[in-house]
Enzyme design. Structure first.
Site, short mmCIF file in Angstrom:
data_model
loop_
_atom_site.label_atom_id
_atom_site.label_comp_id
_atom_site.label_asym_id
_atom_site.label_seq_id
_atom_site.Cartn_x
_atom_site.Cartn_y
_atom_site.Cartn_z
N SER A 30 18.41 -12.09 93.01
CA SER A 30 19.36 -11.63 92.00
C SER A 30 20.00 -10.37 92.55
O SER A 30 19.33 -9.50 93.09
CB SER A 30 18.66 -11.26 90.70
OG SER A 30 17.49 -11.99 90.51
N HIS A 61 20.62 -18.20 89.73
CA HIS A 61 19.90 -18.67 90.92
C HIS A 61 20.34 -20.08 91.31
O HIS A 61 19.52 -20.91 91.69
CB HIS A 61 18.39 -18.67 90.69
CG HIS A 61 17.76 -17.32 90.78
ND1 HIS A 61 17.31 -16.79 91.96
CD2 HIS A 61 17.51 -16.39 89.84
CE1 HIS A 61 16.79 -15.60 91.74
NE2 HIS A 61 16.91 -15.33 90.46
N HIS A 83 11.07 -19.85 91.62
CA HIS A 83 9.97 -18.94 91.31
C HIS A 83 8.76 -19.74 90.84
O HIS A 83 8.90 -20.78 90.19
CB HIS A 83 10.39 -17.98 90.19
CG HIS A 83 11.60 -17.17 90.51
ND1 HIS A 83 12.87 -17.68 90.41
CD2 HIS A 83 11.73 -15.89 90.92
CE1 HIS A 83 13.73 -16.74 90.76
NE2 HIS A 83 13.07 -15.64 91.08
N TYR A 85 6.92 -19.13 88.40
CA TYR A 85 6.88 -19.23 86.94
C TYR A 85 7.72 -20.39 86.40
O TYR A 85 7.64 -20.72 85.22
CB TYR A 85 7.32 -17.92 86.26
CG TYR A 85 8.74 -17.46 86.56
CD1 TYR A 85 9.84 -18.15 86.08
CD2 TYR A 85 8.96 -16.32 87.32
CE1 TYR A 85 11.13 -17.73 86.37
CE2 TYR A 85 10.23 -15.89 87.61
CZ TYR A 85 11.32 -16.60 87.13
OH TYR A 85 12.59 -16.18 87.42
N GLU A 86 8.53 -21.01 87.25
CA GLU A 86 9.31 -22.16 86.77
C GLU A 86 8.42 -23.38 86.56
O GLU A 86 8.86 -24.38 85.98
CB GLU A 86 10.44 -22.46 87.75
CG GLU A 86 11.50 -21.36 87.73
CD GLU A 86 12.59 -21.54 88.76
OE1 GLU A 86 13.29 -22.55 88.71
OE2 GLU A 86 12.71 -20.67 89.64
N ALA A 113 15.27 -8.70 93.07
CA ALA A 113 15.45 -7.63 92.09
C ALA A 113 14.06 -7.21 91.65
O ALA A 113 13.16 -8.05 91.57
CB ALA A 113 16.23 -8.16 90.90
N MET A 211 8.75 -10.59 90.57
CA MET A 211 8.20 -11.93 90.30
C MET A 211 8.49 -12.94 91.41
O MET A 211 8.56 -14.14 91.16
CB MET A 211 8.80 -12.47 89.00
CG MET A 211 8.70 -11.56 87.80
SD MET A 211 9.49 -12.32 86.36
CE MET A 211 9.64 -10.90 85.26
N SER A 212 8.70 -12.46 92.62
CA SER A 212 9.03 -13.41 93.70
C SER A 212 8.52 -12.87 95.03
O SER A 212 7.62 -12.03 95.07
CB SER A 212 10.55 -13.61 93.77
OG SER A 212 11.19 -12.42 94.19
N ASN A 235 16.16 -1.91 87.40
CA ASN A 235 15.74 -1.22 86.17
C ASN A 235 14.45 -0.47 86.47
O ASN A 235 13.79 -0.77 87.46
CB ASN A 235 15.47 -2.27 85.06
CG ASN A 235 14.42 -3.28 85.51
OD1 ASN A 235 14.70 -4.18 86.30
ND2 ASN A 235 13.21 -3.12 85.02
N HIS A 247 16.78 -9.15 80.20
CA HIS A 247 17.18 -9.85 81.43
C HIS A 247 18.68 -9.71 81.70
O HIS A 247 19.11 -9.56 82.85
CB HIS A 247 16.80 -11.33 81.36
CG HIS A 247 17.13 -12.09 82.62
ND1 HIS A 247 16.58 -11.79 83.85
CD2 HIS A 247 17.98 -13.12 82.85
CE1 HIS A 247 17.07 -12.60 84.76
NE2 HIS A 247 17.93 -13.42 84.20
#
Ligand code: HPA
Length: 272
Positions: A30, A61, A83, A85-86, A113, A211-212, A235, A247
């Protein structure tokens, strides 16, 4: 079908479409989605057209491989990643990296990010990843190991290449882009962290949370690639500032960093 045969199938398909073998791979996280604009002689191949590739389900993405050239160097960019989490399993996340390795790239630039944990950081900073903590404990190498591909117990001392970090720092200095450096702490998501988790991560050595990246870097190192990691601090992580995370705001902040992020990565590619 066995994973390595799936990799071979994907590589065969790609080799029929490309004219030049890439030496550098880059994962566009991102905030770097439009990096494709600076790639010359582009050949774009949607993930959906590549055997055994999965498409990402996350906004921002959209998935394709972009082959092309920057400063005379052939590269392949992954626009969009899968990711963990998908929910497609860790293998789906790292499969594209296995394919890039099989295409014989030598260097991988991983971008993402992330939320800033280090209180000296601010939203809008770029951070060179000097090391990571695999806090999620998701390890894509769990399972049988093929010694021809990589060792059973890969060394992770220099996961992020000292030489590439030095190059990135030199480029940052030359282009007058201020760079932070720190440890990336991997949570699976998709929830953003709680303030207590962010506090814990900070105590355990985190400078940023995300998260990646970590599963991808593990696979790349297992297969002998040199890796450079760069985080866009979109952030400050939860609880560092007294406000909730959103998000949409994270994505918008990513867009604001995009210009300098692009300049830095282009500069690094020119110099490696
Ligand atoms: N946490 C985890 N992942 C992120 C964040 C965050 O604060 N910001 C962007 N990606």
């Amino acid at each position: 079908m066995e994973v390595e045969n799936k990799v071979i199938e994907a590589v065969k398909h790609l080799e029929e479409k490309i004219k030049n073998v890439p030496e550098i791979g880059i994962i566009l996280g991102s905030g770097l989605g439009n990096f494709a604009e600076v790639i010359e002689e582009k050949i774009e191949i949607p993930y959906g057209d590549i055997p055994n590739f999965q498409s990402s389900t996350v906004k921002g993405h959209d998935g394709k491989l972009i082959f092309g050239k920057i400063a005379g160097k052939y590269l392949v960019a992954m626009k969009g990643r899968i990711h963990y989490y998908e929910g497609k399993g860790i293998e789906a996340s790292v499969f594209p990296i296995k394919v890039l390795c099989a295409l014989k790239i030598k260097k991988l630039i991983v971008t993402n990010a992330a939320g800033g944990v280090n209180k000296d950081f601010k939203a809008g900073d770029l951070m060179i990843i000097r090391d990571h903590v695999n806090f999620a404990q998701i390890n894509p190498l769990i399972g049988p190991n093929d010694e021809e591909i990589g060792p059973r117990f890969p060394d992770m001392t220099y996961s992020y290449s000292k030489e590439l970090i030095k190059k990135a720092e030199e480029v940052g200095e030359k282009l007058n882009i201020n760079l932070q450096k720190g440890v990336y702490f991997y949570f699976t998501g998709p929830t953003y962290e709680t303030p207590a988790e962010v506090k814990m991560a900070g105590i355990l050595g985190a400078d940023a949370v995300g998260m990646s990246t970590v599963p991808e870097v593990i696979v790349a190192r297992h297969r002998g690639l040199e890796v450079l990691g760069i985080s866009a601090i979109t952030n400050m992580a939860a609880g560092i500032l007294d406000k909730p995370l959103d998000h949409k705001e994270v994505m918008e902040s990513g867009k604001l960093i995009e210009g300098k992020f692009q300049k830095l990565v282009k500069g690094v590619i020119e110099n490696i």
